[in-house]
Design a protein around this motif. Structure first.
Motif, short mmCIF file in Angstrom:
data_model
loop_
_atom_site.label_atom_id
_atom_site.label_comp_id
_atom_site.label_asym_id
_atom_site.label_seq_id
_atom_site.Cartn_x
_atom_site.Cartn_y
_atom_site.Cartn_z
N UNK A 382 11.29 -0.75 -8.50
CA UNK A 382 10.47 -1.44 -7.51
C UNK A 382 9.48 -0.50 -6.84
N UNK A 383 8.37 -1.07 -6.35
CA UNK A 383 7.48 -0.38 -5.42
C UNK A 383 6.84 0.87 -6.01
N UNK A 384 6.53 0.86 -7.30
CA UNK A 384 5.79 1.98 -7.92
C UNK A 384 4.31 1.68 -7.69
N UNK A 385 3.82 2.07 -6.52
CA UNK A 385 2.56 1.51 -6.04
C UNK A 385 2.00 2.36 -4.91
N UNK A 386 0.70 2.31 -4.72
CA UNK A 386 0.07 2.72 -3.46
C UNK A 386 -0.84 1.58 -3.03
N UNK A 387 -0.97 1.42 -1.75
CA UNK A 387 -1.75 0.30 -1.21
C UNK A 387 -3.24 0.52 -1.41
N UNK A 388 -3.99 -0.56 -1.39
CA UNK A 388 -5.44 -0.50 -1.42
C UNK A 388 -6.07 -0.52 -0.05
N UNK A 389 -5.26 -0.42 1.00
CA UNK A 389 -5.76 -0.57 2.37
C UNK A 389 -5.50 0.70 3.18
N UNK A 390 -6.36 0.95 4.14
CA UNK A 390 -6.24 2.11 5.02
C UNK A 390 -4.98 2.03 5.87
N UNK A 391 -4.36 3.18 6.08
CA UNK A 391 -3.33 3.33 7.09
C UNK A 391 -3.97 3.90 8.36
N UNK A 392 -3.12 4.25 9.32
CA UNK A 392 -3.61 4.64 10.65
C UNK A 392 -4.63 5.77 10.61
N UNK A 393 -4.35 6.84 9.86
CA UNK A 393 -5.27 7.98 9.87
C UNK A 393 -6.58 7.67 9.16
N UNK A 394 -6.54 6.77 8.18
CA UNK A 394 -7.78 6.33 7.55
C UNK A 394 -8.65 5.55 8.51
N UNK A 395 -8.01 4.69 9.30
CA UNK A 395 -8.75 3.93 10.31
C UNK A 395 -9.37 4.86 11.36
N UNK A 396 -8.57 5.84 11.78
CA UNK A 396 -9.09 6.82 12.75
C UNK A 396 -10.31 7.54 12.17
N UNK A 397 -10.21 7.92 10.89
CA UNK A 397 -11.30 8.63 10.23
C UNK A 397 -12.58 7.80 10.19
N UNK A 398 -12.44 6.50 9.90
CA UNK A 398 -13.62 5.64 9.83
C UNK A 398 -14.26 5.45 11.20
N UNK A 399 -13.46 5.26 12.24
CA UNK A 399 -14.01 5.11 13.60
C UNK A 399 -14.72 6.40 14.00
N UNK A 400 -14.09 7.54 13.71
CA UNK A 400 -14.68 8.84 14.03
C UNK A 400 -16.00 9.05 13.28
N UNK A 401 -16.05 8.60 12.03
CA UNK A 401 -17.23 8.80 11.20
C UNK A 401 -18.39 7.90 11.63
N UNK A 402 -18.09 6.62 11.87
CA UNK A 402 -19.15 5.65 12.15
C UNK A 402 -19.55 5.61 13.63
N UNK A 403 -18.61 5.93 14.52
CA UNK A 403 -18.87 5.85 15.96
C UNK A 403 -19.51 4.50 16.34
N UNK A 404 -18.90 3.39 15.96
CA UNK A 404 -19.53 2.08 16.20
C UNK A 404 -19.58 1.74 17.69
N UNK A 405 -20.64 1.02 18.06
CA UNK A 405 -20.75 0.54 19.44
C UNK A 405 -19.77 -0.59 19.71
N UNK A 406 -19.48 -1.40 18.69
CA UNK A 406 -18.54 -2.51 18.81
C UNK A 406 -17.61 -2.53 17.60
N UNK A 407 -16.37 -2.93 17.83
CA UNK A 407 -15.39 -3.05 16.75
C UNK A 407 -14.83 -4.46 16.76
#
Length: 448
Positions: A382-407
């Motif tokens: 079972x579970x021989x897999x990696x997800x296609x979605x960001x985890x917490x640190x990936x989300x942090x990285x994207x917010x840090x990179x884009x610095x969006x005015x609104x989320x």
């Protein structure tokens, strides 16, 4: 310029994603997806034969009636990638809009398949192919750009609508993968540039699927090594080995095909969606499969393949089949119920190179499928897999990179939003000010 966002679908559930962005008088619709769990609740539902209003009432496709409240004209319908929760409603809704469907090549190929199978509506929207890294004008003042991202399907993009007020980055779905199996790495450099250009990023709409999981999402190359290790451990087994994964996950299918050969087995792809996705990828030159690889989708062809496998010896083959979520009509579920010529015997191996989608319908069906297989003596990997979605640190990285005015969090329900909301708040965003938690059918006015 007035900027308004309509959150049409995917803001109360995982699935039926759909968001419209209005910039002045020009509107772009991102994704038109299906909520598969709503369809699976009903036996023998054929969505191709159903009216859009019935599917809306079922909660299976987005309720796009909020679009009548937006003052402007739809200039483009833009699916981000080829998963059904992003393209599954295009055949039901796109004909309502006098606008082209703009997508990357593989995604567009899958959209064509959806439109060809539609039996209720005639969809004659223009189909426009656009590669990652390319852009097109939207009206007179805006520009649509595709940025390459990595996900559990090839040719995924994050579309960016550049407006005079700043960029709108539609961030569904992705993981940051620097060593994918079939594609170029995630284009983080372009996201950095977008975060620094002009007025910066006005709004970032983000998929929250794994926001509550710590760390970062591993690369597909990690799943490939895990899969190779598991399959090599079975090299000396002379009985049946069966593998299942997301049929849309062409990179994973490619790895399964390669490792089957390495352990002396002939791979064969079985199931309609397995044939559809891998066949499309091969036609477009996105993957190079062996010339003698069998792909069979039609029920009679599949059963003939199973009879051949039983006659020539299960130890000579690796059937790669649909059914990783326990879907009632999928191939592996039928095998578990004893409805195919393939006989599962004591000690046979079943590889689930997929994680169950965390939704009650899927979890229940997957549990039932596994129990049926175990009752016949199968050993489950079972579970021989990696997800296609960001985890917490990936989300942090994207917010840090884009610095969006609104989320704007998306692709979840209120419970699923909460970890992402906590993360955004820790980065200085505030609910009701620049962090917009919303639901289906709402409108968010960013610039008046």
């Amino acid at each position: 310029m007035e900027i308004e966002i309509a959150t049409i679908g995917g803001y109360e559930e995982v699935g039926r994603n759909c968001t419209a962005v209005r910039a002045g008088d020009d509107i772009v619709i991102f994704d038109m997806g299906l909520n598969l769990s709503k369809v699976l609740l009903h036996d023998n539902v054929e969505t191709e034969q159903m009216h859009s209003l019935d599917l809306i009432d079922m909660g299976a496709i987005p309720d796009d009636r909020v679009m009548s409240e937006l003052e402007g004209d739809v200039q483009a319908i833009v699916p981000t990638h080829g998963h059904l929760d992003h393209i599954g409603a295009i055949a039901k809704l796109a004909h309502r809009y006098d606008a082209p469907i703009v997508a990357s090549p593989f995604t567009l190929e899958l959209v064509k398949g959806q439109l060809e199978g539609e039996q209720k509506f005639g969809v004659d929207n223009e189909l426009v192919e656009m590669e990652a890294g390319e852009s097109m004008l939207i009206g007179e003042e805006c520009e649509l750009e595709f940025v390459h991202v990595t996900h559990s399907i090839i040719d995924a993009v994050n579309p960016v609508l550049h407006t005079p007020e700043g960029a709108i980055v539609y961030g569904l779905d992705k993981r940051i993968d620097h060593s994918p199996v079939l594609e170029e790495p995630f284009d983080m450099e372009r996201f950095r540039e977008i975060g620094r250009e002009g007025e910066g990023v006005l709004a970032y709409i983000e998929d929250c699927t794994n926001a509550g999981r710590k760390g970062r999402t591993p690369s597909e190359s990690v799943a490939r090594r895990h899969l190779k290790d598991a399959m090599q451990s079975m090299e000396d087994y002379s009985g049946g080995i069966v593998a299942t994964t997301f049929s849309s996950h062409v990179s994973r299918v490619k790895s399964l095909v390669e490792f089957a050969r390495e352990i002396g087995r002939q791979p064969v792809l079985l199931g309609r969606s397995m044939e559809r996705y891998s066949g499309a990828a091969e036609r477009l030159g996105k993957v190079d499969f062996p010339g003698d690889l069998g792909m069979f989708g039609h029920r009679k062809s599949v059963d003939r393949s199973f009879k051949r496998i039983m006659n020539e010896g299960k130890g000579n083959f690796l059937p790669i089949v649909t059914g990783h979520q326990g879907e009632p009509r999928a191939m592996l579920t039928r095998m578990g119920r004893g409805e195919t010529p393939y006989e599962i015997e004591e000690g046979d191996k079943v590889i689930f190179s997929a994680r169950v989608i965390p939704e009650p319908t899927n979890e229940g069906q997957r549990y039932q499928s596994e129990q049926l297989l175990r009752m016949q003596g199968a050993r489950i990997y079972d579970d021989i897999h990696v997800s296609g979605h960001l985890r917490e640190e990936g989300h942090y990285k994207m917010i840090e990179t884009l610095q969006p005015q609104n989320i704007i969090p998306a692709h979840q329900n209120m419970k699923g939003f909460s970890p992402y909301v906590d993360l955004a708040k820790s980065q200085g965003y505030k609910l009701g000010r620049d962090l917009h938690v919303t639901s289906n059918g709402n409108r968010i006015q960013l610039v008046e």
